[in-house]
Design a protein around this motif. Sequence first.
Motif, PDB file in Angstrom:
ATOM      1  N   CYS A  57       0.826  -1.216   0.000  1.00 16.32           N
ATOM      2  CA  CYS A  57       0.000   0.000   0.000  1.00 16.32           C
ATOM      3  C   CYS A  57       0.854   1.257   0.000  1.00 16.32           C
ATOM      4  N   PHE A 183      -7.049   3.971  -4.741  1.00 20.36           N
ATOM      5  CA  PHE A 183      -8.202   3.982  -3.825  1.00 20.36           C
ATOM      6  C   PHE A 183      -8.609   5.419  -3.533  1.00 20.36           C
ATOM      7  N   THR A 190     -12.569   2.871  -1.991  1.00 22.78           N
ATOM      8  CA  THR A 190     -11.743   4.018  -1.614  1.00 22.78           C
ATOM      9  C   THR A 190     -11.140   3.842  -0.227  1.00 22.78           C
ATOM     10  N   SER A 191      -9.990   4.496  -0.036  1.00 26.34           N
ATOM     11  CA  SER A 191      -9.427   4.664   1.311  1.00 26.34           C
ATOM     12  C   SER A 191      -9.277   6.166   1.555  1.00 26.34           C
ATOM     13  N   GLY A 251     -10.228   1.861   3.913  1.00 28.68           N
ATOM     14  CA  GLY A 251     -10.041   0.880   2.842  1.00 28.68           C
ATOM     15  C   GLY A 251     -10.454  -0.524   3.253  1.00 28.68           C
ATOM     16  N   SER A 258     -16.878  -4.776  -0.856  1.00 26.31           N
ATOM     17  CA  SER A 258     -16.634  -4.563  -2.286  1.00 26.31           C
ATOM     18  C   SER A 258     -17.544  -5.363  -3.216  1.00 26.31           C
TER      19      SER A 258
END
Length: 379
Positions: A57, A183, A190-191, A251, A258
């Motif tokens: 990440c 994201f 999304t984060s 996230g 999701s």
Amino acid sequence: MRHGMFTSMIRLSKSSLGQAEKQAVLKVLEIEYLGMGDEVKAFEEQLSTFFGRTAVCVSTGTAALQLALQSIGVGVGDEVLVPTLTYVASFQAISATGALPVACDVLESSLLIDLNDARKRLTPRTKAIMPVHYAGNCENLDATHAFAQEFNLRVVEDAAHAFGSRYHNRKIGSFGDLVCFSFDGIKNITSAEGGCVVSNDQSAVQNIRDARLLGVINDTESRYAGKRSWDFDVCNQGWRYHMSNINAAIGRVQLARSSEFFRHRQCIAKTYDRLLKDEKKIGLLPINYNDVVPHIYAIKLDSAVDKHAVTGNLNTSGVQTGTHYLPNHYLSLYKKSGLTLPVAEKIYPTLLTLPMHFDLSLSEAEYVCNVLKEAINSD
Ligand SMILES: *Cc1c(COP(=O)(O)O)cnc(C)c1O
């Protein structure tokens, strides 16, 4: 013309955040550890499980692309093939490494990189190709990998649009050289801000883990153990591109939700396809929405349609629209004298993007189609 049924503007795109995301952020705030720690470690592990291989990440999708390129040695003096019809992030990520983004034309039907055009732009300095999975679609990915193999190039996929999409029954990101996701606030998950690189190349992965923390060797490992390196070495240029616990906490909830997001986006795209397919002045992208999770829904207007009038009509009827994308070879930074990319230049003025996000209802999608058809036929 406003139908009264919808009290506010139908947005082109938006984040969709529930109580669970808010709770997760509050929990991080209460623990008062905002940097890169447990939440990022857990998000990375969950992403690695999702893809079936290592995910790292970082702070944004653009950072993911830049670090992916740098981790395989792309830099000053190198060239990277990239379709001109993409977000400027793809180009900026390449030029941030010191390499030259080489704009390529796109295929008229899918808007994906045209490998025949790319072939003409190969030089001894070409090191990599960056296919962009426009709208989540990547139907020429096998051909792109074969092309890369033929010319000894690395493949860094800009899969910012393709989180959740499948290709030949495999998840995008679960195979391929280096695959980068975003994201950011409007992507499939999304984060708030964030991105990741997925790869089997363990040396590239380790390079990215260090590079995101200013190049401090093995700092990731210390931070995940709840420590920090005080006595360390740095061998390469690094950046402050790590993800924070706050972003990872959002996230993680979004990843857990999701499949619900994916299904609804596919449903909206199928609704648009069904309601627009018989409209002669509209060209649809040939995408199978059983496999592809669409990030955007773009259409091509007949060249005789006045796009400006149509978007004006949609906007006054409460429907936001967009254009994906302004060709990057039109930008001052990336302009090259004498360069023309005829397909992208022809298609670009006809491109129109319709609203697509998790909070868009199917009746709103229907309304969008009705307004659009009216606008086109009154034009
Ligand atoms: C969103 C996006 C990016 C960059 O992602 P950020 O997280 O916004 O930096 C790159 N390429 C494409 C095609 C995108 O849509």
